[in-house]
Design a protein around this motif. Structure first.
Motif, mmCIF file in Angstrom:
data_model
loop_
_atom_site.group_PDB
_atom_site.id
_atom_site.type_symbol
_atom_site.label_atom_id
_atom_site.label_comp_id
_atom_site.label_asym_id
_atom_site.label_seq_id
_atom_site.Cartn_x
_atom_site.Cartn_y
_atom_site.Cartn_z
ATOM 1 N N ALA A 12 0.814 -1.223 0.000
ATOM 2 C CA ALA A 12 0.000 0.000 0.000
ATOM 3 C C ALA A 12 0.844 1.268 0.000
ATOM 4 C CB ALA A 12 -0.928 -0.009 1.220
ATOM 5 N N GLY A 13 2.166 1.119 -0.107
ATOM 6 C CA GLY A 13 3.050 2.300 -0.062
ATOM 7 C C GLY A 13 2.854 3.186 -1.292
ATOM 8 N N LEU A 14 3.321 4.419 -1.183
ATOM 9 C CA LEU A 14 3.093 5.395 -2.259
ATOM 10 C C LEU A 14 4.111 5.273 -3.395
ATOM 11 C CD1 LEU A 14 2.255 8.539 -0.078
ATOM 12 C CD2 LEU A 14 0.660 6.939 -1.166
ATOM 13 N N THR A 57 -3.535 -3.397 0.407
ATOM 14 C CA THR A 57 -3.528 -2.477 -0.730
ATOM 15 C C THR A 57 -3.996 -1.097 -0.280
ATOM 16 O OG1 THR A 57 -5.798 -2.900 -1.390
ATOM 17 C CG2 THR A 57 -4.134 -4.379 -2.282
ATOM 18 N N GLY A 58 -3.998 -0.171 -1.201
ATOM 19 C CA GLY A 58 -4.447 1.183 -0.870
ATOM 20 C C GLY A 58 -4.966 1.851 -2.120
ATOM 21 N N LYS A 59 -5.035 3.169 -2.060
ATOM 22 C CA LYS A 59 -5.553 3.939 -3.196
ATOM 23 C C LYS A 59 -4.680 3.686 -4.435
ATOM 24 C CE LYS A 59 -7.061 8.678 -3.914
ATOM 25 N NZ LYS A 59 -6.168 9.088 -4.986
ATOM 26 N N ALA A 106 -1.333 5.746 3.856
ATOM 27 C CA ALA A 106 -0.007 5.107 3.909
ATOM 28 C C ALA A 106 0.782 5.650 5.100
ATOM 29 C CB ALA A 106 0.743 5.336 2.602
ATOM 30 N N LEU A 107 0.484 5.106 6.287
ATOM 31 C CA LEU A 107 1.099 5.619 7.522
ATOM 32 C C LEU A 107 2.402 4.916 7.858
ATOM 33 C CD1 LEU A 107 -2.090 5.998 9.772
ATOM 34 C CD2 LEU A 107 -0.842 7.789 8.557
ATOM 35 N N GLY A 108 2.785 3.938 7.033
ATOM 36 C CA GLY A 108 4.043 3.235 7.278
ATOM 37 C C GLY A 108 3.853 1.727 7.240
ATOM 38 N N LEU A 109 4.979 1.020 7.100
ATOM 39 C CA LEU A 109 4.942 -0.441 6.997
ATOM 40 C C LEU A 109 4.327 -1.078 8.250
ATOM 41 C CD1 LEU A 109 5.753 -3.139 5.725
ATOM 42 C CD2 LEU A 109 8.073 -2.765 6.583
ATOM 43 N N GLY A 110 4.688 -0.552 9.418
ATOM 44 C CA GLY A 110 4.151 -1.111 10.664
ATOM 45 C C GLY A 110 2.638 -1.012 10.688
ATOM 46 N N HIS A 111 2.119 0.119 10.244
ATOM 47 C CA HIS A 111 0.668 0.316 10.214
ATOM 48 C C HIS A 111 0.005 -0.624 9.200
ATOM 49 C CE1 HIS A 111 -3.085 2.439 8.979
ATOM 50 N NE2 HIS A 111 -3.234 2.456 10.292
ATOM 51 N N ALA A 112 0.687 -0.852 8.062
ATOM 52 C CA ALA A 112 0.134 -1.765 7.047
ATOM 53 C C ALA A 112 -0.024 -3.172 7.634
ATOM 54 C CB ALA A 112 1.043 -1.797 5.822
#
Ligand code: UTP
Length: 295
Positions: A12-14, A57-59, A106-112
């Motif tokens: 989900a990273g940018l 995933t994300g936007k 996308a608040l970071g890998l830990g958040h994902a």
């Protein structure tokens, strides 16, 4: 404790290091020869015995779901045209259940990873980063699972990196080393140049116990203003032993430009259909490089 059957693939990273292509295309879908990056990773999970995968995933990441969806029309056409080899290629990922969850920001890998906690429940699990490919004889994740089974503690994949590159990685500081395995004292996310406690860098494969979620839930922002998985593992290490294992194989960071180009060339060179013409092309290119006027 249960065996490792579930895996999280955060995707989900940018992908800011790969702009502008990542504006509308997930970096995890960047093709390495003829396969998207994330498919190499899904295949590694399958070959390591994983039965259920959740992709975070994300936007702008719809292409990932579409890619792993069934494509009846395409399959019918390939059957009709008797292109069974191609059919095999598009069906490999059907050997595993793939689920999806969205990370809204996308608040970071830990958040994902935290976003996937309900899917994991109370069992140890694997994490494979969506932009890190490992090319090895025994799949990278399967090497970690074999080590995990010896003492059932969290274990993180690492690889040697030269000192001038340590500031780009999570780095381990270790108490003991036995063969390829380390008992970790501390984890440091992206240490400033010249301050890294070792040259062993975290490379995007993890086996974690579910207690990690206790720490991820209250983890504050760390390096780069993001909620870092490395920081939560550092907390976990205070209550449980955490190990690191130097994975045997080549590791490719597809998420940055030079890494992407190297991955494409090196993996193309491993293929029977491309090795010879590509080698010839590379020799010719190198012998003429001085004469080229590329600006
Ligand atoms: P990276 O730090 O390499 O990804 O995360 P990024 O943030 O997309 O890249 P840059 O630095 O902006 O170029 C490693 C993996 O973790 C996922 C990414 O998609 C990648 O597969 N990730 C990262 C998430 O799922 N969510 C996040 O908030 C951050």
């Amino acid at each position: 404790m249960k065996n490792i059957k579930k895996a999280i693939i955060p995707a989900a990273g940018l992908g800011t290091r790969f702009l502008p292509v990542t504006k509308a295309m997930p970096k995890e879908m960047l093709p390495i020869v003829d396969k998207p990056t994330i498919e190499y990773i899904v295949e590694e999970a399958i070959d390591s015995g994983i039965e259920d995968i959740i992709i975070v995933t994300g936007k702008g990441k719809r292409a990932i779901e579409d890619h792993f969806d069934n494509s009846f029309e395409l399959e019918e056409t390939l059957i009709r045209k008797e292109k069974f080899e191609l059919l095999e290629k598009i069906k490999k990922s059907a050997e595993v259940e793939i689920h999806y969850i969205r990370q809204k920001e996308a608040l970071g890998l830990g958040h994902a990873i935290w976003c996937a906690r309900k899917f994991i429940g109370d069992e140890p699990f694997a994490v494979l980063l969506g932009d890190d490919i490992i090319h090895s004889e025994k799949p990278g994740l399967s090497q970690l699972i074999s080590e995990y089974e010896k003492n059932r503690a969290s274990i993180i994949g690492v690889k040697y990196v030269p000192s001038e590159e340590t500031h780009r990685y999570g780095i381990i500081d270790y108490k003991e080393k036995s063969g390829r395995k380390f008992l970790v004292k501390n984890f440091v996310e992206k240490p400033e140049q010249g301050t890294a406690p070792s040259n062993m860098a975290i490379i995007g494969r993890y086996i974690l116990t579910p207690q990690i979620f206790d720490f991820l839930g209250k983890q504050k922002k760390g390096a780069g203003g993001e909620i870092q998985l490395t920081d939560a593992i550092q907390e976990l290490n205070k209550i449980q032993s955490v190990y690191a294992y130097e994975i045997d194989g080549a590791r490719y960071d597809v998420g940055e430009k030079l890494g992407f180009i190297q991955t494409t060339i090196e993996l193309a060179l491993t293929r029977d259909d491309l090795r010879e013409p590509l080698t010839k092309y590379l020799y010719e290119l190198l012998s003429n490089i001085e004469k080229m006027h590329v600006k």
